[in-house]
Design an enzyme around this catalytic site. Structure first.
Site, PDB file in Angstrom:
ATOM      1  N   GLU A 142      29.591  92.901  72.547  1.00 25.24           N
ATOM      2  CA  GLU A 142      29.943  94.282  72.858  1.00 25.24           C
ATOM      3  C   GLU A 142      31.402  94.493  72.459  1.00 25.24           C
ATOM      4  O   GLU A 142      32.226  93.584  72.588  1.00 25.24           O
ATOM      5  CB  GLU A 142      29.751  94.588  74.348  1.00 25.24           C
ATOM      6  CG  GLU A 142      28.314  94.504  74.825  1.00 25.24           C
ATOM      7  CD  GLU A 142      27.425  95.593  74.246  1.00 25.24           C
ATOM      8  OE1 GLU A 142      27.970  96.588  73.711  1.00 25.24           O
ATOM      9  OE2 GLU A 142      26.195  95.451  74.317  1.00 25.24           O
ATOM     10  N   ASP A 183       8.747 103.619  73.576  1.00 24.06           N
ATOM     11  CA  ASP A 183       9.787 103.623  74.596  1.00 24.06           C
ATOM     12  C   ASP A 183      11.100 104.164  74.032  1.00 24.06           C
ATOM     13  O   ASP A 183      11.822 104.896  74.720  1.00 24.06           O
ATOM     14  CB  ASP A 183       9.994 102.203  75.139  1.00 24.06           C
ATOM     15  CG  ASP A 183      10.991 102.167  76.289  1.00 24.06           C
ATOM     16  OD1 ASP A 183      10.750 102.852  77.303  1.00 24.06           O
ATOM     17  OD2 ASP A 183      12.013 101.461  76.171  1.00 24.06           O
TER      18      ASP A 183
END
Length: 321
Positions: free
Chosen positions: A239, A264
């Protein structure tokens, strides 16, 4: 107005329709059976309309991707209306056939089966609409996508740890039908969705794996937050914080198939207001920028990477092959 009339007056891609039919089947089994049969007749009528349009060809000053999209949706809606107001008589035969099958099992099982059939029907409507809108380009190399072909000892639709895509073309073959369905419900061209999934999964070769090495089918890097009640896998990921990559452990969603992953992902985009600018986006660069601006990923180069795949030769060759 009767509930059947209400059902046929709804948009064919209404995601709540399947749940409404399941509810009706539990409360009024005979009425639900009639509605399901009517929708099957509508599907047959739509196939007739589509064949006639395909035979007449396209062209003209007003022909465009957008006009083909609305024509496809209009044809599907008209087919359902015709099945309701001017039936061919097929619905009665279908109702008898479905009724004989469901009466042999438990009431709950019959309702569940018919609900699944209706949901599959609407899924087929979605794929057909997207195929007409985004006609051309990649098509599966066979009637069964590669992801649905079972090898020795495998369940259909589930790949083994060593059964990853064999290059970009194979990856596109596996995910293209599901990208078409997601495109129909989000308004995003399927090649954009394929490009993002290719970036997130390394064209399927670096897909997130579970602890036993099984595929997670998580092609969009969707994390498992508190709202997710399905299976998860915890892996090391990167990240970016203030533009600097940092390693951390994070939980990601695990799906049963590529179809479930795309479904989804489409629900995630439609269900979160911050992705409103992403829906319906027809420009590849703006699609990628909208995703990044909405905070989909922390990588400062995320939009550029997706844009390069969309405009690059690898995806173009895979779609044209």
């Amino acid at each position: 107005m009767k509930s059947v009339d209400l059902a046929t007056n709804r948009l064919v891609l209404d995601p709540a329709a399947a749940a409404d039919l399941r509810t009706r089947l539990s409360q009024d089994p005979q009425g639900g059976l009639k509605q399901a049969a009517q929708e099957f007749e509508g599907m047959l009528l739509h196939l007739m309309l589509k064949s006639m349009r395909d035979a007449s060809g396209t062209g003209g000053l007003l022909d465009s991707e957008q006009s083909r999209f609305f024509t496809a949706i209009g044809d599907q809606q008209m087919a359902l209306q015709l099945a309701s107001q001017m039936p061919m008589g097929l619905a009665g035969l279908i109702e008898q056939q479905l009724g004989s099958k469901t009466s042999a099992g438990s009431p709950g099982g019959g309702s569940s089966a018919l609900g699944a059939l209706q949901e599959s029907l609407r899924s087929q409507y979605a794929v057909t609409a997207a195929a007409q809108l985004y006609g051309g380009g990649a098509q599966p190399t066979s009637a069964v996508p590669a992801s649905a072909k079972a090898g020795p000892g495998l369940t259909p639709g589930v790949t083994s740890a060593a059964d990853g895509p064999d290059g970009p073309r194979d990856f596109v073959d596996r995910v293209w039908p599901h990208a078409l369905e997601a495109a129909a419900t989000t308004g995003i061209p399927p090649r954009f969705l394929v490009a993002q999934s290719a970036l997130e999964s390394g064209w399927g070769r670096h897909e997130i794996r579970t602890a036993d090495g099984s595929p997670s089918f998580n092609l969009f890097g969707v994390k498992a937050g508190r709202s997710w009640s399905g299976p998860t896998v915890e892996v090391q990921t990167s990240e970016f914080v203030n533009g600097v990559a940092q390693e951390e452990r994070a939980k990601f969603r695990v799906y049963a198939s590529y179809a479930e992953a795309f479904h989804d992902y489409a629900n995630t985009l439609r269900g979160n207001p911050r992705f409103a600018a992403v829906l319906g986006q027809q420009d590849g660069t703006q699609f990628a920028r909208s995703l990044q601006q909405a905070g989909y990923a922390t990588d400062p180069m995320y939009a550029d990477k997706i844009s390069r795949i969309i405009a690059g030769p690898t995806l173009r060759q895979a779609l044209a092959a």
